[in-house]
Motif scaffolding. Structure first.
Motif, mmCIF file in Angstrom:
data_model
loop_
_atom_site.group_PDB
_atom_site.id
_atom_site.type_symbol
_atom_site.label_atom_id
_atom_site.label_comp_id
_atom_site.label_asym_id
_atom_site.label_seq_id
_atom_site.Cartn_x
_atom_site.Cartn_y
_atom_site.Cartn_z
ATOM 1 N N ARG A 493 0.870 -1.176 0.000
ATOM 2 C CA ARG A 493 0.000 0.000 0.000
ATOM 3 C C ARG A 493 0.914 1.235 0.000
ATOM 4 N N VAL A 494 0.902 1.987 -1.114
ATOM 5 C CA VAL A 494 1.881 3.054 -1.311
ATOM 6 C C VAL A 494 1.187 4.375 -1.612
ATOM 7 N N LEU A 495 1.671 5.429 -0.989
ATOM 8 C CA LEU A 495 1.185 6.783 -1.266
ATOM 9 C C LEU A 495 2.300 7.566 -1.952
ATOM 10 N N PRO A 496 2.070 8.091 -3.164
ATOM 11 C CA PRO A 496 3.082 8.921 -3.831
ATOM 12 C C PRO A 496 2.918 10.385 -3.438
ATOM 13 N N LEU A 497 4.015 11.090 -3.329
ATOM 14 C CA LEU A 497 3.958 12.502 -2.947
ATOM 15 C C LEU A 497 5.136 13.225 -3.595
ATOM 16 N N HIS A 498 4.817 14.099 -4.545
ATOM 17 C CA HIS A 498 5.872 14.899 -5.188
ATOM 18 C C HIS A 498 5.274 16.211 -5.677
ATOM 19 N N SER A 499 6.084 17.026 -6.347
ATOM 20 C CA SER A 499 5.676 18.395 -6.677
ATOM 21 C C SER A 499 4.831 18.501 -7.931
ATOM 22 N N ARG A 500 4.654 17.397 -8.677
ATOM 23 C CA ARG A 500 3.947 17.519 -9.952
ATOM 24 C C ARG A 500 2.521 16.971 -9.896
ATOM 25 N N PHE A 501 1.921 17.039 -8.720
ATOM 26 C CA PHE A 501 0.491 16.795 -8.591
ATOM 27 C C PHE A 501 -0.230 18.139 -8.632
ATOM 28 N N THR A 502 -1.493 18.128 -9.018
ATOM 29 C CA THR A 502 -2.279 19.345 -8.873
ATOM 30 C C THR A 502 -2.360 19.683 -7.387
ATOM 31 N N TYR A 503 -2.586 20.955 -7.093
ATOM 32 C CA TYR A 503 -2.672 21.357 -5.693
ATOM 33 C C TYR A 503 -3.797 20.601 -4.983
ATOM 34 N N GLY A 504 -4.887 20.355 -5.686
ATOM 35 C CA GLY A 504 -6.003 19.629 -5.077
ATOM 36 C C GLY A 504 -5.647 18.197 -4.742
ATOM 37 N N ASP A 505 -4.962 17.511 -5.669
ATOM 38 C CA ASP A 505 -4.579 16.124 -5.416
ATOM 39 C C ASP A 505 -3.516 16.036 -4.321
ATOM 40 N N ARG A 506 -2.589 16.984 -4.329
ATOM 41 C CA ARG A 506 -1.553 16.945 -3.288
ATOM 42 C C ARG A 506 -2.180 17.192 -1.909
ATOM 43 N N GLU A 507 -3.099 18.142 -1.845
ATOM 44 C CA GLU A 507 -3.781 18.411 -0.584
ATOM 45 C C GLU A 507 -4.516 17.163 -0.093
ATOM 46 N N ALA A 508 -5.174 16.457 -1.017
ATOM 47 C CA ALA A 508 -5.914 15.240 -0.646
ATOM 48 C C ALA A 508 -4.969 14.154 -0.136
#
Length: 740
Positions: A493-508
């Motif tokens: 179970r993996v969560l990706p997190l980087h700078s090239r998500f939309t602000y909405g997706d990164r916030e979620a």
């Protein structure tokens, strides 16, 4: 008698708006007492500038067709200064402030009246006739109120009474010599630079705040009293106590978790100007990243409660306020004015004042005698660091004081900071530092290509199951992070997190991690994790990076372990990817970091040794970096000193592009964004924006196009590249994209 309005929708009489602006100026005068020392007489001169700044609005054309009139009301206002009982210098300063309170002198070039022999009436003469149609209003309604306004503002039994309207005032208005005024500006610019800056800054601040419905500025309550509600004075740490007793510039070294923020606030409390127990100095808390700024704003709100006194400034601040259910339109406007006493900001927002962007005089006025707190100063690139040092040098003459604090500061950088101004230095003792030791370092030969095998070999998954907290996998590039995410998500179970998500997706994603951390085995992230989330992972496996960056990453593991003396293992790979050489320059810093950590392999990373180790890493390249920073500092100072008050400086859009990169909507969301724009829900569009580094834009330029923002000359960039909420924006063109 024909009436004269200064504001419409709702209508507001000229004298009412003027009095509101005078109220704001009086509030600033009562708080910014130091301005009189920097520029004697500034508040008297500014009073008359505010008093007369809008009188030209009485012209018939402005009253009937404000937005279609086609002339500048301030050109009609400026000639009234000749009726002030001041010497020529003071009258010229007031006239220049009035003349430029909307447009700069160079923007008014070609509009200002210039009389030439044997040439007929000017447009100015025609507009002056429109103004004189309301001469009765000026004489019977506006001017009779001036003595009372003077008495109210100056608060004396004998106010100055500088304004006297002669019988031939109508004829004399038309004789005002704008060319002579401009020549005086050119001849006296250098000697009057500071006063011209404050004159325009104070008039703009008074006018803008009055137009926003405010009649004064705010002050900060006593900081010690507020902090004592969180930390009793007897529980303050030694460096916090020392900071609270330190006057002047301060350099503070302390580990993560020590309480540097509280130390900084206590320092500000000690060095602030006060009136009636409240702090009148403006405080700027400066951080490099939006995520850390938002987090710090929330933290400050926990101390001071009121969003009106704690501001936030960065390029996405309006959306942050909107998403936080705060009064975003009003607050984001006020935060850009001399209103809020404490602002959490990026350095780029302050740089605007020195590059001459926008109403830079207003920000420079606010920065006078301010208190600046620089947190994480080590995180900036040499160009930005050079500009910051140039700002510190310029601010010395304006009475500002600075506090620089960090957990990791190379010696060469410390010397550069100390060379800008005298700094007192505070350091925790080795014994105190070592209480914060939390990590045991392991250097692992290999790279992320073998991440699946490394997880098994290092028994990282066992650690995840034991603690019910995910492990952090940190990559240096988005492409590598996406690759690792895809590989691990097959079995975990993996969560990706980087700078090239939309602000909405990164916030979620960040919200999901904060609220349901145990739902994940791994978080695969890039450098964004160094500064964003206040979460504690079970362990970390990271690609190699500069030691100070690695220490920031380690800080996401076992965050509160120092309280119990608990030590956790952290793992650093010896190899990254080819992309790393473009990210970290010079790359030798990364190689030196790996070498030094190899010497520590299997041992605790003692907090007392970190500063020494970071300086050791940078030693082979310190001379090169120092020259680079110095070069940018010198170039920035050259630009700063070429900026003229009341003249246009750097273009704001170009300024932001220099530092912030771009933002684009992935093509898959173009339809949704168009719908939001049609429904006038522009703030919601921000959820669909993705940060785009300039290198990516230029590399894939043919896959970008513009979408109209429904406002003249405004547009939104669209990236016709593949996007999905699991991997973010990829460098894969969308076939058949809707190119415009």
């Amino acid at each position: 008698m024909k009436l004269c309005y200064a504001k419409f929708n709702p209508h507001q009489f000229l004298e009412c708006h003027t009095l509101d602006a005078i109220n704001v100026l009086k509030s600033i005068k009562n708080s910014f007492s130091w301005l009189e020392e920097l520029s004697p007489g500034i508040f008297e001169l500014s009073f008359y500038a505010v008093l007369l700044h809008d009188i030209g609005k009485c012209a018939r054309g402005f009253q009937k067709k404000k937005n279609k009139w086609g002339y500048r009301h301030e050109i009609l206002s400026a000639p009234f200064v000749q009726f002030l009982d001041f010497p020529e210098r003071e009258r010229n300063l007031i006239a220049l402030a009035i003349l430029t309170h909307h447009k700069t002198l160079d923007e008014l070039e070609g509009i200002l009246p210039v009389r030439i022999a044997n040439i007929g009436p000017l447009e100015f003469d025609e507009k002056l006739e429109e103004l004189l149609e309301r001469a009765e209003y000026i004489e019977r309604m506006f001017l009779p109120r001036v003595p009372n306004i003077e008495a109210y503002y100056f608060g004396t039994t004998k106010p100055p009474k500088r304004f006297h309207l002669p019988e031939d005032w109508k004829e004399r208005l038309g004789e005002f010599d704008f060319q002579k005024l401009k020549e005086w500006y050119d001849d006296h610019l250098e000697e009057e630079k500071e006063t011209l800056t404050f004159m325009r800054g104070l008039l703009n601040a008074s006018d803008h705040l009055a137009s926003a419905g405010e009649t004064g500025i705010l002050r900060l309550p006593d900081i010690v009293e507020r902090l004592e509600l969180k930390i009793p004075r007897k529980k303050l740490r030694p460096l916090q106590v020392a900071a609270s007793n330190s006057e002047g510039n301060l350099l503070l070294r302390a580990p993560t978790g020590y309480g540097k923020t509280e130390a900084a606030l206590l320092w500000a409390n000690r060095n602030a100007f006060r009136k009636k127990g409240e702090i009148t100095s403006r405080i700027f808390y400066i951080l490099p990243y939006k995520a850390s700024i938002n987090a710090m704003h929330r933290r400050m709100m926990g101390i001071f409660s009121d969003p009106a006194i704690i501001g936030v400034l960065h390029s996405s601040a309006s959306f942050y306020l909107y998403a936080s259910a705060l009064e975003y339109k009003r607050l984001s406007s006020l935060y850009h004015k001399i209103y809020t006493p404490l602002k959490v900001t990026t350095p780029f927002q302050l740089m605007k004042a020195f590059f001459g962007v926008g109403f830079h005089e207003m920000l420079k006025t606010e920065l006078s005698e301010s208190l600046l707190i620089f947190d994480e100063i080590h995180a900036y690139e040499p160009n930005v660091l050079g500009i910051i040092l140039a700002m510190l040098e310029e601010l010395k003459s304006m009475g500002a004081k600075a506090m620089v604090m960090t957990a990791t500061l190379p010696d060469f950088l410390e010397e550069l900071i100390k060379n800008t101004a005298p700094f007192k230095e505070l350091k925790a003792t080795a014994e105190e530092l070592d209480k914060f030791t939390r990590h045991r370092v392991h250097v692992v030969d290999g790279d992320m290509a073998s991440v699946r095998e490394l997880i098994k070999e290092l028994k990282i998954y066992e650690k995840v199951r034991e603690t019910s907290r995910p492990a952090l996998i940190t990559c240096n590039s988005v492409d590598r992070a996406v690759s690792v995410y895809k590989e691990l998500s097959e079995d975990y179970r993996v969560l990706p997190l980087h700078s090239r998500f939309t602000y909405g997706d990164r916030e979620a994603k960040e919200k999901a991690l904060l609220e349901r951390m145990s739902d994940y085995d791994f978080v695969v992230a890039t450098q964004v994790v160094e500064v964003s989330l206040d979460v504690s992972f079970s362990t970390i496996l990271t690609e190699p990076a500069p030691l100070d960056a690695l220490i920031q990453r380690f800080g996401r593991v076992n965050r509160q372990g120092w309280r119990e003396g608990r030590i956790e293992d952290v793992y650093v790979l010896t190899k990254g990817s080819e992309a790393d050489r473009k990210i970290y320059k010079p790359y030798k810093i990364v190689e030196e970091s790996v070498k030094i950590l190899q010497e520590l392999d299997g041992n605790e990373l003692r907090e007392s040794k970190i500063s020494e180790l970071v300086s050791q890493v940078y030693l082979p390249v310190s001379s090169k970096l120092e020259r680079e920073v110095e070069d940018y500092r010198e170039r920035a100072l050259e630009v700063f000193r070429s900026v003229k008050p009341m003249m246009k400086g750097e273009d704001e859009q170009r300024f932001y592009e220099m530092f912030n990169g771009l933002e684009a909507v992935p093509g898959v969301y173009q339809g949704r964004v168009s719908e939001l724009l049609d429904r006038k829900m522009g703030m919601e569009v921000h959820r669909y924006l993705t940060p785009i580094p300039m290198w990516l834009y230029y590399a894939e330029r043919e896959n970008f196009h513009r979408l109209s923002d429904k406002r003249p000359g405004r547009y939104i960039l669209v990236a016709e590249l593949e996007y999905n909420p699991e991997t973010g924006l990829l460098r894969i063109p969308v076939k058949g994209g809707d190119m415009l």
